[in-house]
Design a protein around this motif. Sequence first.
Motif, PDB file in Angstrom:
ATOM      1  N   ALA B  93       0.852  -1.193   0.000  1.00 14.05           N
ATOM      2  CA  ALA B  93       0.000   0.000   0.000  1.00 14.05           C
ATOM      3  C   ALA B  93       0.888   1.244   0.000  1.00 14.05           C
ATOM      4  O   ALA B  93       2.113   1.147   0.113  1.00 14.05           O
ATOM      5  N   CYS B  94       0.259   2.411  -0.096  1.00 14.51           N
ATOM      6  CA  CYS B  94       1.014   3.665   0.004  1.00 14.51           C
ATOM      7  C   CYS B  94       1.547   3.802   1.423  1.00 14.51           C
ATOM      8  O   CYS B  94       1.233   2.992   2.297  1.00 14.51           O
ATOM      9  N   GLY B  95       2.311   4.834   1.674  1.00 11.16           N
ATOM     10  CA  GLY B  95       2.887   5.049   2.997  1.00 11.16           C
ATOM     11  C   GLY B  95       1.847   5.105   4.098  1.00 11.16           C
ATOM     12  O   GLY B  95       2.103   4.703   5.243  1.00 11.16           O
ATOM     13  N   ALA B  96       0.646   5.572   3.762  1.00 12.57           N
ATOM     14  CA  ALA B  96      -0.422   5.653   4.766  1.00 12.57           C
ATOM     15  C   ALA B  96      -0.830   4.248   5.200  1.00 12.57           C
ATOM     16  O   ALA B  96      -0.992   3.979   6.396  1.00 12.57           O
ATOM     17  N   GLY B  97      -0.975   3.366   4.235  1.00 14.71           N
ATOM     18  CA  GLY B  97      -1.378   1.998   4.534  1.00 14.71           C
ATOM     19  C   GLY B  97      -0.330   1.268   5.360  1.00 14.71           C
ATOM     20  O   GLY B  97      -0.649   0.568   6.325  1.00 14.71           O
ATOM     21  N   VAL B  98       0.941   1.450   4.978  1.00 11.47           N
ATOM     22  CA  VAL B  98       2.036   0.801   5.718  1.00 11.47           C
ATOM     23  C   VAL B  98       1.983   1.234   7.178  1.00 11.47           C
ATOM     24  O   VAL B  98       2.063   0.420   8.101  1.00 11.47           O
ATOM     25  N   GLN B  99       1.809   2.543   7.393  1.00  8.17           N
ATOM     26  CA  GLN B  99       1.802   3.066   8.757  1.00  8.17           C
ATOM     27  C   GLN B  99       0.583   2.621   9.549  1.00  8.17           C
ATOM     28  O   GLN B  99       0.655   2.399  10.758  1.00  8.17           O
ATOM     29  N   PHE B 100      -0.553   2.492   8.856  1.00 10.04           N
ATOM     30  CA  PHE B 100      -1.772   2.084   9.556  1.00 10.04           C
ATOM     31  C   PHE B 100      -1.647   0.619   9.999  1.00 10.04           C
ATOM     32  O   PHE B 100      -2.106   0.248  11.072  1.00 10.04           O
ATOM     33  N   LEU B 101      -1.001  -0.199   9.167  1.00  6.87           N
ATOM     34  CA  LEU B 101      -0.761  -1.599   9.554  1.00  6.87           C
ATOM     35  C   LEU B 101       0.189  -1.640  10.755  1.00  6.87           C
ATOM     36  O   LEU B 101      -0.031  -2.367  11.719  1.00  6.87           O
ATOM     37  N   ALA B 102       1.257  -0.828  10.666  1.00  3.55           N
ATOM     38  CA  ALA B 102       2.261  -0.814  11.740  1.00  3.55           C
ATOM     39  C   ALA B 102       1.627  -0.384  13.068  1.00  3.55           C
ATOM     40  O   ALA B 102       1.991  -0.863  14.133  1.00  3.55           O
ATOM     41  N   GLU B 103       0.649   0.533  12.955  1.00  2.00           N
ATOM     42  CA  GLU B 103      -0.025   1.046  14.143  1.00  2.00           C
ATOM     43  C   GLU B 103      -0.893  -0.045  14.774  1.00  2.00           C
ATOM     44  O   GLU B 103      -0.913  -0.205  15.985  1.00  2.00           O
ATOM     45  N   ARG B 104      -1.584  -0.801  13.935  1.00  2.00           N
ATOM     46  CA  ARG B 104      -2.494  -1.834  14.442  1.00  2.00           C
ATOM     47  C   ARG B 104      -1.730  -3.057  14.958  1.00  2.00           C
ATOM     48  O   ARG B 104      -2.096  -3.630  15.970  1.00  2.00           O
ATOM     49  N   PHE B 105      -0.673  -3.434  14.213  1.00  2.00           N
ATOM     50  CA  PHE B 105       0.074  -4.633  14.603  1.00  2.00           C
ATOM     51  C   PHE B 105       1.438  -4.186  15.127  1.00  2.00           C
ATOM     52  O   PHE B 105       2.473  -4.370  14.475  1.00  2.00           O
ATOM     53  N   SER B 106       1.412  -3.581  16.313  1.00  6.67           N
ATOM     54  CA  SER B 106       2.594  -2.893  16.837  1.00  6.67           C
ATOM     55  C   SER B 106       3.784  -3.825  17.080  1.00  6.67           C
ATOM     56  O   SER B 106       4.917  -3.378  17.109  1.00  6.67           O
ATOM     57  N   LYS B 107       3.527  -5.121  17.252  1.00  2.00           N
ATOM     58  CA  LYS B 107       4.656  -6.030  17.547  1.00  2.00           C
ATOM     59  C   LYS B 107       5.211  -6.668  16.280  1.00  2.00           C
ATOM     60  O   LYS B 107       6.122  -7.484  16.333  1.00  2.00           O
ATOM     61  N   LYS B 108       4.655  -6.331  15.160  1.00  2.00           N
ATOM     62  CA  LYS B 108       5.036  -6.988  13.899  1.00  2.00           C
ATOM     63  C   LYS B 108       5.780  -6.003  12.996  1.00  2.00           C
ATOM     64  O   LYS B 108       5.309  -4.897  12.773  1.00  2.00           O
ATOM     65  N   PRO B 109       6.951  -6.390  12.479  1.00  2.00           N
ATOM     66  CA  PRO B 109       7.608  -5.476  11.522  1.00  2.00           C
ATOM     67  C   PRO B 109       6.765  -5.371  10.242  1.00  2.00           C
ATOM     68  O   PRO B 109       6.344  -6.396   9.702  1.00  2.00           O
ATOM     69  N   ILE B 110       6.502  -4.156   9.817  1.00  2.00           N
ATOM     70  CA  ILE B 110       5.756  -3.931   8.566  1.00  2.00           C
ATOM     71  C   ILE B 110       6.699  -3.203   7.615  1.00  2.00           C
ATOM     72  O   ILE B 110       7.155  -2.100   7.930  1.00  2.00           O
ATOM     73  N   PHE B 111       7.019  -3.812   6.485  1.00  2.00           N
ATOM     74  CA  PHE B 111       7.961  -3.205   5.548  1.00  2.00           C
ATOM     75  C   PHE B 111       7.229  -2.636   4.332  1.00  2.00           C
ATOM     76  O   PHE B 111       6.266  -3.238   3.862  1.00  2.00           O
ATOM     77  N   PRO B 112       7.698  -1.495   3.816  1.00  2.00           N
ATOM     78  CA  PRO B 112       7.077  -0.956   2.599  1.00  2.00           C
ATOM     79  C   PRO B 112       7.587  -1.698   1.366  1.00  2.00           C
ATOM     80  O   PRO B 112       8.792  -1.926   1.233  1.00  2.00           O
ATOM     81  N   GLY B 113       6.675  -2.068   0.489  1.00  2.00           N
ATOM     82  CA  GLY B 113       7.074  -2.756  -0.745  1.00  2.00           C
ATOM     83  C   GLY B 113       7.032  -1.839  -1.955  1.00  2.00           C
ATOM     84  O   GLY B 113       7.415  -2.226  -3.056  1.00  2.00           O
ATOM     85  N   VAL B 114       6.537  -0.613  -1.735  1.00  2.00           N
ATOM     86  CA  VAL B 114       6.502   0.355  -2.845  1.00  2.00           C
ATOM     87  C   VAL B 114       7.060   1.689  -2.366  1.00  2.00           C
ATOM     88  O   VAL B 114       7.154   1.934  -1.165  1.00  2.00           O
ATOM     89  N   ASN B 115       7.438   2.535  -3.312  1.00  2.00           N
ATOM     90  CA  ASN B 115       7.785   3.916  -2.989  1.00  2.00           C
ATOM     91  C   ASN B 115       6.586   4.773  -3.366  1.00  2.00           C
ATOM     92  O   ASN B 115       6.167   4.777  -4.528  1.00  2.00           O
ATOM     93  N   THR B 116       6.001   5.451  -2.385  1.00  2.00           N
ATOM     94  CA  THR B 116       4.843   6.300  -2.649  1.00  2.00           C
ATOM     95  C   THR B 116       5.344   7.614  -3.238  1.00  2.00           C
ATOM     96  O   THR B 116       6.230   8.247  -2.665  1.00  2.00           O
ATOM     97  N   CYS B 117       4.807   8.011  -4.379  1.00  2.00           N
ATOM     98  CA  CYS B 117       5.415   9.121  -5.110  1.00  2.00           C
ATOM     99  C   CYS B 117       4.614  10.419  -5.121  1.00  2.00           C
ATOM    100  O   CYS B 117       5.116  11.466  -4.765  1.00  2.00           O
ATOM    101  N   PHE B 118       3.368  10.361  -5.564  1.00  2.00           N
ATOM    102  CA  PHE B 118       2.613  11.626  -5.665  1.00  2.00           C
ATOM    103  C   PHE B 118       1.121  11.380  -5.887  1.00  2.00           C
ATOM    104  O   PHE B 118       0.689  10.240  -6.062  1.00  2.00           O
ATOM    105  N   ILE B 119       0.351  12.478  -5.872  1.00  2.00           N
ATOM    106  CA  ILE B 119      -1.068  12.399  -6.231  1.00  2.00           C
ATOM    107  C   ILE B 119      -1.134  12.742  -7.713  1.00  2.00           C
ATOM    108  O   ILE B 119      -0.659  13.808  -8.129  1.00  2.00           O
ATOM    109  N   GLY B 120      -1.652  11.845  -8.496  1.00  2.00           N
ATOM    110  CA  GLY B 120      -1.605  12.091  -9.932  1.00  2.00           C
ATOM    111  C   GLY B 120      -2.703  11.420 -10.714  1.00  2.00           C
ATOM    112  O   GLY B 120      -3.705  10.958 -10.151  1.00  2.00           O
ATOM    113  N   VAL B 121      -2.494  11.373 -12.018  1.00  2.00           N
ATOM    114  CA  VAL B 121      -3.494  10.846 -12.945  1.00  2.00           C
ATOM    115  C   VAL B 121      -2.838   9.844 -13.902  1.00  2.00           C
ATOM    116  O   VAL B 121      -1.624   9.812 -14.040  1.00  2.00           O
TER     117      VAL B 121
END
Lengths: 125, 222
Positions: B93-121
Motif C-alpha cells: 500500500a502507500c505510505g499511509a497503509g504501511v503506517q496504519f498496519l504498523a499502528e495496528r500490529f505494533s509487535k510486527k515489523p511492517i515493511f514498505p514494498g513500494v515507494n509512494t510518489c505523488f497524487i496524480g493521474v
Amino acid sequence: MRLNYPTNIKIVKLPCSGRVDILHLMKAMEEGADGVFVAGCLEGDCHYQAGNLRAKKRVAYVKEILDKIGVGGERVAMYNLSAGQGPRFAEIAREMTEKIKALGPSPIRIAKRKAAGRPTTEEAA
Amino acid sequence: MIIAKPKPIEEIIELVKDLKSVLVAGCDGCVTVCEAGGMKEAQVLASALRMYFRQQGKDARVDETSLTRQCDRPYIAQLDDQIEKYDAVVSLACGAGVQFLAERFSKKPIFPGVNTCFIGVTEQKGEWTERCQACGDCILATTGGICPIARCSKRMANGPCGGSSSGKCEISKETACGWHLIYERLKELGQLDRFERPNDPKNWATSRDGGPRKIIKEVSQV
C-alpha cells in the motif's frame, strides 16, 4: 510435416501470446520448469494488433526479476514465428532445449528435490 | 489517486532474507490502479520471494493477500486472525497503509514494498503524472484549473519565471512549464486579466508547514 522436436517441451495453448501474463511465467518457474519460451506471432502480424508486443515486454519484465533473484533471466525467452512456420517451431524447440540443457536444471527444481530428499538425475550423476 | 512504484526486489529481499514467514499484503485502492501494489503485484512479488527462498535452501513461507483498503481500520482488521502466523508483512500500500498496519500490529515489523510518489493521474496505460501536492488550500479557481504548486518546478505563486522557454521548464525539455500552461488556459477562458492581479503569498500553514494534518467533519462523526 511429421517434424520432430524434443519431447521435454510441454505446450500450453493460448489464443494469443498477449494472453501470457507475468504470473503465468513466474508460476511456471516457481513450479520448477527449467525454462519457458513464449512463441508469439511475427512482430507486426498480431491478429489482435499488439498481443505479441505485450508478451515481449512481459517476458523482459520476468527476465529482470529472475536475474535479480538469482534464478537467471536467460531461462525465459520470447520467439516470434507464424503459424505456418512448423519447421521453425521445431528449430526453436531444439534451440531452447539445448540452451536450457547447457544451463542445467533450474535452481528452484534442484532446491525442491533436495528438500524432498530426491536429488535431480544430473546431481546424482 | 496516490501514485506509487514498486521498490526494487533486491531492496525487499534485503529486508526479509532472514525471516521464516512473510505476508505480502496488497491494497485494492490507488496502488492497484497504478499497477504498483494490488493483488497481481502481491502475487508476483510473493512468487519471486518464494523462488528466492527456495533456491537459498530456506523453507520460508510467503503468502499473499490484498485488502480492500489499507487506510481503513475495518479492512486491515481482516488480518487480525492471521498476522501471528508471520514474522513480518511487506505492505504494497502507500505510505499511509504501511503506517496504519504498523499502528495496528505494533509487535510486527511492517515493511514498505513500494515507494509512494505523488497524487496524480493516468496519462495512458503505464504512465502516470503528478497533479496535486495536497497543499490544503486549493487555488485552482484562479489559475485556470492548473496547479502552480504541483506543475511549476519552483511552486511559484506568480509565474512564469525566466527559466520558461517555448512552453518548457528549465529543469527539462520534457517538462511543461506550469505557468505557461496556466497562461494558455486562461487565454482560452478569456481571463488573461487575471495576470494583472497577482496571487498573494501562499499560506503554507495548511500544507506541511503546519505539521501533520488532521481533518474533522463533525457531521460524519458518530
